[in-house]
Design an enzyme around this catalytic site. Sequence first.
Site, PDB file in Angstrom:
ATOM      1  N   GLU A 289      -3.155  19.803   7.373  1.00 29.52           N
ATOM      2  CA  GLU A 289      -3.695  19.286   6.109  1.00 29.52           C
ATOM      3  C   GLU A 289      -4.879  20.124   5.631  1.00 29.52           C
ATOM      4  O   GLU A 289      -5.154  20.199   4.442  1.00 29.52           O
ATOM      5  CB  GLU A 289      -4.143  17.821   6.264  1.00 29.52           C
ATOM      6  CG  GLU A 289      -2.987  16.840   6.230  1.00 29.52           C
ATOM      7  CD  GLU A 289      -3.421  15.387   6.055  1.00 29.52           C
ATOM      8  OE1 GLU A 289      -4.624  15.084   6.124  1.00 29.52           O
ATOM      9  OE2 GLU A 289      -2.532  14.547   5.860  1.00 29.52           O
ATOM     10  N   LYS A 424       5.009  10.433  -1.633  1.00 32.42           N
ATOM     11  CA  LYS A 424       4.621   9.025  -1.799  1.00 32.42           C
ATOM     12  C   LYS A 424       5.027   8.537  -3.192  1.00 32.42           C
ATOM     13  O   LYS A 424       5.537   7.428  -3.342  1.00 32.42           O
ATOM     14  CB  LYS A 424       3.107   8.854  -1.628  1.00 32.42           C
ATOM     15  CG  LYS A 424       2.644   8.971  -0.191  1.00 32.42           C
ATOM     16  CD  LYS A 424       1.155   8.665  -0.082  1.00 32.42           C
ATOM     17  CE  LYS A 424       0.618   9.044   1.278  1.00 32.42           C
ATOM     18  NZ  LYS A 424      -0.833   9.010   1.360  1.00 32.42           N
TER      19      LYS A 424
HETATM   20  O1  LIG Z   1      -6.708   6.027   6.263  1.00 34.30           O
HETATM   21  P1  LIG Z   1      -5.666   5.985   5.228  1.00 34.30           P
HETATM   22  O2  LIG Z   1      -6.223   5.940   3.844  1.00 34.30           O
HETATM   23  O3  LIG Z   1      -4.690   4.838   5.474  1.00 34.30           O
HETATM   24  O4  LIG Z   1      -4.828   7.322   5.294  1.00 34.30           O
HETATM   25  C1  LIG Z   1      -4.087   7.700   6.415  1.00 34.30           C
HETATM   26  C2  LIG Z   1      -3.539   9.092   6.264  1.00 34.30           C
HETATM   27  O5  LIG Z   1      -2.564   9.110   5.274  1.00 34.30           O
HETATM   28  C3  LIG Z   1      -2.561  10.003   4.192  1.00 34.30           C
HETATM   29  O6  LIG Z   1      -1.244  10.177   3.755  1.00 34.30           O
HETATM   30  C4  LIG Z   1      -3.226  11.344   4.400  1.00 34.30           C
HETATM   31  O7  LIG Z   1      -2.330  12.406   4.373  1.00 34.30           O
HETATM   32  C5  LIG Z   1      -4.010  11.455   5.685  1.00 34.30           C
HETATM   33  O8  LIG Z   1      -5.010  12.417   5.491  1.00 34.30           O
HETATM   34  C6  LIG Z   1      -4.609  10.138   6.088  1.00 34.30           C
HETATM   35  O9  LIG Z   1      -5.299  10.331   7.307  1.00 34.30           O
END
Ligand SMILES: O=P(O)(O)OC[C@H]1O[C@H](O)[C@H](O)[C@@H](O)[C@@H]1O
Length: 449
Positions: A289, A424
């Site tokens: 990432e 997404k």
């Molecule tokens: O902590 P959150 O907001 O649930 O995100 C959880 C994860 O999902 C996302 O898709 C990102 O790609 C990540 O960088 C992140 O760590």
Amino acid sequence: MAHVSFDASALKQFVHDNELSEIQAMVNAADSQLREGTGAGADFRDWLHLPTEYDQEEFARIQAAAKQIQSDSDFLVTIGIGGSYLGARMALDFLHDSFYLAHADNDDQTMVVFAGNSLSSSYLQDLINLIGDKDFSINVISKSGTTTEPSIAFRIFHEMLVKKYGETEANKRIYATTDKARGALKTEADANGWETFIIPDGVGGRFSVLTAVGLLPIAVSGADIEQLMAGAAKAEATYVDPDLTKNEAYQYAAYRNILYRKGYTTELLENYEPNMAMLAEWWKQLAGESEGKDQKGIYPSSANFTTDLHSLGQYIQEGRRNLMETVVKLDQPNHDLNVPGAANDLDGLGYLEGKSIDWVNTQAYRAVVAAHNEGGVPVMTVHIDKEDEFTLGYLIYFFEVAMGISGYLNGINPFNQPGVEAYKTNMFGLLGKPGFEEVGDKLRAQMND
Ligand SMILES: O=P(O)(O)OC[C@H]1O[C@H](O)[C@H](O)[C@@H](O)[C@@H]1O
């Protein structure tokens, strides 16, 4: 002895001596971007000083919450994905014995288990079965508070918790780790009086293992988070000088960029200890990432040795020559055994009788480095002296600071992840999320649904 040391001695045939000094000016520039905040993504550098500037009040609350959970729960269901999962998961594997979960029946120990890191219904059901009628608490972790996988898992375990304990008691068993002010999870936590821990604004998910995100589950598992932070603090003090002859984390960043520019576009993070497989998964998010954007970046992959020498070994030795390897080599295992004797020596291993298995493992490592070098694969090694909290904290910081420098060396913003939204949006379209109808219609037409 250093807790973590970087060894580039096997790069001689791939990188000339002058190349390191020639990239020094670029490293200096990357260092200023990182340290002075002149680079892209400057708002997300607060992980740099977490080990020394961590909010002590929050740290004490984490310790107190861990004690409470240890006293009232057989399981802590830790719900999160990506940066809200991988750090704690890899730390648990690294710090506990290889059959950690086999101790689930031990009344003295609270087992940390994970949910919300996939969309597998079988996994969720298996976890529900494992918990059975035992006591449990939930640590729901999400910076945004709206990530699909953890949100679904939280619904499942929240419902189970309320059924078991009733609303009031259930609310005392939910610990929410999220943004300090924004987001759905923060709103819900405040409304229900759940204890909350903060993911600081200036710390991206993949850099958050040394916040409550990682610290609470790690502490609940019985590991010493003070030592973890002390190791990271030592690393914070160690990796400050941009001079490449003095800074091994920066050396690692520089070498992988030198190699990348020569066409070594895939890096395998490798280990010789099965309980470090998840370390590579954590590192893959950190590297992937941070660096994979603007149509460039080293592709982070992994291999587990000696296991994968019997599967991937052929490709690494003789396949397409775009691979570089970084081995995390443990120098002192927690346990060592000797190769036993055998009356008939049918397997021909008599020559190893009485030798330590770790010595055999180390000879395998040395043999592999030489063979892969010969086959045209550059190998770097990060030596760690043992598997304990201090060393892990040190290692986490080593990789984090290296990734910051490495990203700037390759001319990208190491601290954003714009690309993760594309799938997404499509998924929300297909799932019928309000506001995404048009995307859904377009996709379904393309797919002839
Ligand atoms: O902590 P959150 O907001 O649930 O995100 C959880 C994860 O999902 C996302 O898709 C990102 O790609 C990540 O960088 C992140 O760590």
